[in-house]
Design a protein around this motif. Sequence first.
Motif, mmCIF file in Angstrom:
data_model
loop_
_atom_site.group_PDB
_atom_site.id
_atom_site.type_symbol
_atom_site.label_atom_id
_atom_site.label_comp_id
_atom_site.label_asym_id
_atom_site.label_seq_id
_atom_site.Cartn_x
_atom_site.Cartn_y
_atom_site.Cartn_z
ATOM 1 N N GLU A 161 6.619 11.269 2.468
ATOM 2 C CA GLU A 161 6.215 10.675 3.760
ATOM 3 C C GLU A 161 5.903 9.186 3.582
ATOM 4 O O GLU A 161 6.190 8.376 4.456
ATOM 5 C CB GLU A 161 4.976 11.384 4.301
ATOM 6 N N GLU A 162 5.290 8.837 2.448
ATOM 7 C CA GLU A 162 4.985 7.426 2.179
ATOM 8 C C GLU A 162 6.270 6.620 2.064
ATOM 9 O O GLU A 162 6.313 5.447 2.433
ATOM 10 C CB GLU A 162 4.150 7.275 0.896
ATOM 11 N N MET A 163 7.325 7.241 1.570
ATOM 12 C CA MET A 163 8.622 6.548 1.484
ATOM 13 C C MET A 163 9.122 6.217 2.885
ATOM 14 O O MET A 163 9.669 5.134 3.119
ATOM 15 C CB MET A 163 9.651 7.396 0.733
ATOM 16 N N GLU A 164 8.938 7.143 3.816
ATOM 17 C CA GLU A 164 9.326 6.882 5.206
ATOM 18 C C GLU A 164 8.511 5.709 5.756
ATOM 19 O O GLU A 164 9.054 4.808 6.395
ATOM 20 C CB GLU A 164 9.117 8.124 6.071
ATOM 21 N N HIS A 165 7.209 5.720 5.494
ATOM 22 C CA HIS A 165 6.352 4.627 5.978
ATOM 23 C C HIS A 165 6.788 3.296 5.387
ATOM 24 O O HIS A 165 6.844 2.277 6.090
ATOM 25 C CB HIS A 165 4.881 4.886 5.610
ATOM 26 N N ALA A 166 7.108 3.291 4.098
ATOM 27 C CA ALA A 166 7.550 2.054 3.434
ATOM 28 C C ALA A 166 8.846 1.557 4.073
ATOM 29 O O ALA A 166 8.997 0.355 4.338
ATOM 30 C CB ALA A 166 7.742 2.301 1.940
ATOM 31 N N GLU A 182 0.823 -1.214 0.000
ATOM 32 C CA GLU A 182 0.000 0.000 0.000
ATOM 33 C C GLU A 182 0.863 1.273 0.000
ATOM 34 O O GLU A 182 0.552 2.247 -0.688
ATOM 35 C CB GLU A 182 -0.940 -0.010 1.215
ATOM 36 N N GLU A 183 1.955 1.247 0.781
ATOM 37 C CA GLU A 183 2.840 2.418 0.810
ATOM 38 C C GLU A 183 3.489 2.630 -0.553
ATOM 39 O O GLU A 183 3.580 3.763 -1.036
ATOM 40 C CB GLU A 183 3.929 2.244 1.882
ATOM 41 N N LEU A 184 3.935 1.542 -1.174
ATOM 42 C CA LEU A 184 4.588 1.662 -2.486
ATOM 43 C C LEU A 184 3.599 2.144 -3.544
ATOM 44 O O LEU A 184 3.941 2.979 -4.397
ATOM 45 C CB LEU A 184 5.220 0.322 -2.896
HETATM 46 FE FE LIG Z 1 1.746 5.888 4.435
#
Ligand SMILES: [Fe+2]
Length: 129
Positions: free
Chosen positions: A59-64, A29-31
Amino acid sequence: MGSESWHEPYEKISEKTLNMSRAIKSLIEELEAIDWYQQRVDVCTDEELRRILAHNRDEEMEHAAMVLEWIRRNNPTFEGHLRTYLFSEREITQIETLEMKNSKPGPSSENVRTSILKTVGSLKQRKES
Ligand SMILES: [Fe+2]
């Protein structure tokens, strides 16, 4: 997560597998979010919104990265591959070949050196006693 998320009977899947599945789904989902935000950044015509979308993408890269680290800590096989491939300067497609050469059966030069030193050490002890 609904039962449609599982490919096998839910009650037969171990807690460890369930948690790994949650992590893998989260990583997917993050990717996907990174991909979608980037596409929006490409086409967005409002400069301020474009900057917000780019910020959110990052920010999504951090989550991933966070969830990938959890996967690494909880799956030794995955960890081994990440250790082999991540942050390497070598040609990516050559790494597997190089790794196989380095892990040929038989003693490595370091193991041979250690075993020679142990032998010398035990011979010395024998002589002294
Ligand atoms: Fe995220």
